[in-house]
Design a protein around this motif. Structure first.
Motif, PDB file in Angstrom:
ATOM      1  N   LEU A 163       1.750   1.528   8.270  1.00 52.72           N
ATOM      2  CA  LEU A 163       1.704   1.361   6.998  1.00 52.72           C
ATOM      3  C   LEU A 163       0.913   1.127   5.818  1.00 52.72           C
ATOM      4  N   VAL A 164       0.535   0.199   5.505  1.00 52.72           N
ATOM      5  CA  VAL A 164       0.342  -0.497   4.613  1.00 52.72           C
ATOM      6  C   VAL A 164      -1.469   0.445   4.756  1.00 52.72           C
ATOM      7  N   PRO A 165      -2.253   1.041   4.895  1.00 48.66           N
ATOM      8  CA  PRO A 165      -3.209   0.998   4.570  1.00 48.66           C
ATOM      9  C   PRO A 165      -3.701   2.766   3.614  1.00 48.66           C
ATOM     10  N   PHE A 166      -2.377   3.239   3.995  1.00 52.03           N
ATOM     11  CA  PHE A 166      -1.882   5.203   3.131  1.00 52.03           C
ATOM     12  C   PHE A 166      -1.464   4.288   1.228  1.00 52.03           C
ATOM     13  N   MET A 167      -0.890   3.076   0.902  1.00 50.03           N
ATOM     14  CA  MET A 167      -0.357   2.670  -0.283  1.00 50.03           C
ATOM     15  C   MET A 167      -1.796   3.016  -0.814  1.00 50.03           C
ATOM     16  N   PRO A 168      -3.010   1.692  -1.127  1.00 52.44           N
ATOM     17  CA  PRO A 168      -3.958   2.920  -2.120  1.00 52.44           C
ATOM     18  C   PRO A 168      -4.152   4.323  -2.258  1.00 52.44           C
ATOM     19  N   TRP A 169      -3.807   4.858  -0.837  1.00 50.90           N
ATOM     20  CA  TRP A 169      -4.115   6.248  -1.470  1.00 50.90           C
ATOM     21  C   TRP A 169      -2.531   7.146  -2.294  1.00 50.90           C
ATOM     22  N   LEU A 170      -2.106   6.698  -1.959  1.00 51.12           N
ATOM     23  CA  LEU A 170      -0.284   6.800  -2.175  1.00 51.12           C
ATOM     24  C   LEU A 170      -0.645   6.480  -3.614  1.00 51.12           C
ATOM     25  N   LYS A 204      -7.928  -8.295   2.440  1.00 43.69           N
ATOM     26  CA  LYS A 204      -9.141  -8.763   2.428  1.00 43.69           C
ATOM     27  C   LYS A 204     -10.011  -7.251   2.858  1.00 43.69           C
ATOM     28  N   THR A 205      -9.030  -6.673   4.019  1.00 44.50           N
ATOM     29  CA  THR A 205      -9.121  -5.321   3.950  1.00 44.50           C
ATOM     30  C   THR A 205      -8.678  -4.395   2.979  1.00 44.50           C
ATOM     31  N   LEU A 206      -8.485  -3.876   2.394  1.00 45.75           N
ATOM     32  CA  LEU A 206      -8.043  -2.456   1.563  1.00 45.75           C
ATOM     33  C   LEU A 206      -8.586  -2.573   0.568  1.00 45.75           C
ATOM     34  N   TYR A 207      -9.338  -1.936   0.077  1.00 47.58           N
ATOM     35  CA  TYR A 207     -10.034  -1.300  -0.906  1.00 47.58           C
ATOM     36  C   TYR A 207      -8.807  -0.814  -2.362  1.00 47.58           C
ATOM     37  N   PRO A 208      -8.973  -1.419  -3.959  1.00 50.43           N
ATOM     38  CA  PRO A 208      -8.571  -1.397  -4.697  1.00 50.43           C
ATOM     39  C   PRO A 208      -8.044   0.862  -5.123  1.00 50.43           C
TER      40      PRO A 208
END
Length: 226
Positions: A163-170, A204-208
């Motif tokens: 789930l967490v990779p969707f947070m910068p989109w959300l 280290k993986t997700l972008y702002p």
């Protein structure tokens, strides 16, 4: 070439920098401590022969190539890593029922991206419907999380990294297009996202969110969406 790269695990990940589905795999590989070769793919132009050969059905990333054999679809890849590397730290709980529940909620989390994409692609009634669906999805996730630090309890695991990779989109993009605040409609989920970002594998993986927002703007221009 990626086909020629060798590492001790024989792993190559075909991916795209901002893809939340690829980021799932990157976080999982980091959590398991598995070395791999990263192969950035072109998705908005001509796709590579390696990608087309590795995923001839969907022709998309992520693809995990293990000893020359491709595994497609992010959640399938996560489950494959559990099976193929049993000595690495597990992402799923040991109990069969708990494992099934984790797989269910990981699959359900895809709705954040699917419904969120409709928020920026549509207007009017269609966008209003997507907003209502998103609020329901966030409410369901917030309820499942409850007061636990992570979805499985005290330990970061399968549902969290799905789930967490969707947070910068959300946040902020889906929020802005949908006219809502995650902190208001799903406060426990918002706090959970902050906890996840404290993990090295995630940070280290997700972008702002602003970088993701720029990418969505680029997509809107590419597809002529006003």
């Amino acid at each position: 070439m990626a086909e020629e790269i060798k590492n001790k695990n024989g792993l190559v990940l075909l991916d795209f920098w901002v893809s939340p589905f690829g980021q799932r795999c990157r976080i999982a590989l980091a959590e398991k401590g598995l070395a791999y070769e990263y192969s950035e793919q072109e998705l908005l132009g001509t796709k590579s022969e390696l990608l087309l050969r590795s995923n001839p059905i969907h022709k998309k990333i992520p693809v995990l190539i293990h000893d020359g054999r491709p595994v497609n679809e992010s959640l399938v890849i996560l489950n494959y890593l559990e099976d193929a590397f049993p000595d690495a730290p597990p992402l799923l709980p040991a109990d069969p029922y708990a494992r099934a529940q984790a797989r269910f909620w990981a699959a359900y989390s895809d709705k954040v991206y699917e419904v969120g994409s409709r928020l920026w692609k549509t207007k009017g009634d269609a966008q209003s419907q997507a907003r209502a669906e998103m609020l329901q999805v966030l409410g369901n996730l917030d309820g499942e999380l409850g007061e636990k630090p992570f979805f499985a309890g005290e330990k970061f695991g399968f549902v969290d990294l799905a789930l967490v990779p969707f947070m910068p989109w959300l946040m902020p993009s889906f929020e802005r297009y949908g006219g809502f605040s995650v902190a208001e409609v799903a406060p426990r989920l918002a706090a959970w996202a902050d906890r996840c970002m404290e993990r090295e594998s995630v940070a280290k993986t997700l972008y702002p969110g602003d970088k993701v927002d720029e990418f969505i703007t680029l997509l809107k221009k590419k597809y002529g969406i006003e």
